[in-house]
Design an enzyme around this catalytic site. Sequence first.
Site, PDB file in Angstrom:
ATOM      1  N   ASN A  78      50.256  11.478 -26.405  1.00  0.00           N
ATOM      2  CA  ASN A  78      50.050  10.227 -25.677  1.00  0.00           C
ATOM      3  C   ASN A  78      51.362   9.557 -25.282  1.00  0.00           C
ATOM      4  OD1 ASN A  78      47.284  10.528 -25.934  1.00  0.00           O
ATOM      5  ND2 ASN A  78      47.117   9.169 -27.700  1.00  0.00           N
ATOM      6  N   ASP A 121      49.981  -2.954 -31.111  1.00  0.00           N
ATOM      7  CA  ASP A 121      48.919  -3.897 -30.758  1.00  0.00           C
ATOM      8  C   ASP A 121      47.900  -3.946 -31.895  1.00  0.00           C
ATOM      9  OD1 ASP A 121      47.459  -5.366 -28.265  1.00  0.00           O
ATOM     10  OD2 ASP A 121      45.997  -4.300 -29.495  1.00  0.00           O
ATOM     11  N   LYS A 168      46.023 -10.934 -32.127  1.00  0.00           N
ATOM     12  CA  LYS A 168      45.020 -11.704 -31.398  1.00  0.00           C
ATOM     13  C   LYS A 168      44.236 -12.598 -32.357  1.00  0.00           C
ATOM     14  CE  LYS A 168      44.345  -7.399 -28.870  1.00  0.00           C
ATOM     15  NZ  LYS A 168      44.735  -6.524 -29.999  1.00  0.00           N
ATOM     16  N   TYR A 213      40.880  -6.802 -36.583  1.00  0.00           N
ATOM     17  CA  TYR A 213      40.981  -5.413 -37.014  1.00  0.00           C
ATOM     18  C   TYR A 213      41.168  -5.283 -38.525  1.00  0.00           C
ATOM     19  CZ  TYR A 213      42.101  -4.716 -32.034  1.00  0.00           C
ATOM     20  OH  TYR A 213      42.114  -4.726 -30.662  1.00  0.00           O
ATOM     21  N   ARG A 266      48.430  14.165 -31.426  1.00  0.00           N
ATOM     22  CA  ARG A 266      47.861  13.326 -30.366  1.00  0.00           C
ATOM     23  C   ARG A 266      48.754  12.116 -30.081  1.00  0.00           C
ATOM     24  NH1 ARG A 266      42.590  13.393 -29.331  1.00  0.00           N
ATOM     25  NH2 ARG A 266      42.847  15.607 -29.808  1.00  0.00           N
ATOM     26  N   HIS A 274      41.341 -13.538 -28.412  1.00  0.00           N
ATOM     27  CA  HIS A 274      40.722 -12.217 -28.341  1.00  0.00           C
ATOM     28  C   HIS A 274      39.548 -12.179 -27.360  1.00  0.00           C
ATOM     29  CE1 HIS A 274      40.362  -8.400 -31.023  1.00  0.00           C
ATOM     30  NE2 HIS A 274      40.053  -8.134 -29.774  1.00  0.00           N
ATOM     31  N   LYS A 298      45.466   4.903 -29.167  1.00  0.00           N
ATOM     32  CA  LYS A 298      45.562   4.991 -30.629  1.00  0.00           C
ATOM     33  C   LYS A 298      45.088   6.355 -31.091  1.00  0.00           C
ATOM     34  CE  LYS A 298      41.132   4.623 -32.374  1.00  0.00           C
ATOM     35  NZ  LYS A 298      40.519   5.354 -33.500  1.00  0.00           N
ATOM     36  N   SER A 299      45.688   6.810 -32.185  1.00  0.00           N
ATOM     37  CA  SER A 299      45.260   8.033 -32.848  1.00  0.00           C
ATOM     38  C   SER A 299      45.899   8.050 -34.222  1.00  0.00           C
ATOM     39  CB  SER A 299      45.683   9.274 -32.058  1.00  0.00           C
ATOM     40  OG  SER A 299      45.299  10.453 -32.753  1.00  0.00           O
ATOM     41  N   VAL A 300      45.253   8.732 -35.158  1.00  0.00           N
ATOM     42  CA  VAL A 300      45.861   8.928 -36.476  1.00  0.00           C
ATOM     43  C   VAL A 300      46.383  10.361 -36.609  1.00  0.00           C
ATOM     44  CG1 VAL A 300      44.481   7.141 -37.591  1.00  0.00           C
ATOM     45  CG2 VAL A 300      43.621   9.495 -37.515  1.00  0.00           C
TER      46      VAL A 300
END
Length: 278
Positions: A240, A45, A75, A50, A236, A108, A230-232
Amino acid sequence: MVTPAITLNNGVEIPQLGFGVFQIPPADTKAATLTAFEVGYRHIDTAEMYGNEKEVGQAVAESGLPRDEVFITSKLNNSFHAYDDALRATDQTLADLGVDAVDLFLIHWPLPDVGDYVETWRALEKIHADGKARAIGVSNFQQAHLQRLFDETDIVPAVNQIEVHPYLSQNPLREFNSEHGIATEAWSPIAQGDVLDDPVLGKIASEKGRSVAQVTLRWHIQRGDIVFPKSVTRSRVEENFALFDFELSPEDVAAIEGLNKDKRRGPDPDTFNWVPES
């Protein structure tokens, strides 16, 4: 593993669990997205707003995954609501992503005081008819915004992506979506971390041997929301994704539902009219 899929109102299937790239800097997006693919995510997504569509596209290209195995959502940015602007912006999205079509394209924000989102929706109908988006939908639309689309346009949105988390359960809007065949996607599913210290969620997590984030995401999954944390951080990202080998009991679900405060972390769609400077 293959994550469960939800069939949208036009027959397109969308993985119920995805990977979000909101607030991931462009410089980190490709690596984070490739990590998500390695873990097993097949739904990404992103959004024009962004600023990281190119990097998502690079990750898709470098992943080696067949295009039809990756579900890509983007979006329309708030500055492109005029009909012709929306068409041009979509072409730019496709160029940046390096694809012929996205799987899902959303308005959006409705921006009720800025322009006519009905005109914008007609542009998305054109985008869909031209084969540039397999499905089209909206984000942050309230019941009144949706009703105008039902009354004045031809295609019912496939998705409404809205802020949803235990402190903002959005059940009336989710029910309205469902009554009209619109799938609900949940953004900010853990309230940008606000719920992580909640004692009710903490007790359930302890009993299940899971993290609070996993319990919260599992709550979304069981109520039928499409969700994309989301995570970098790889650990994690993996955590998730590990949502399908446990279940919450009806009592757990009821306890989480009881946490609702109608408390937003993001803007109110009825009054939010921000347009980025060109």
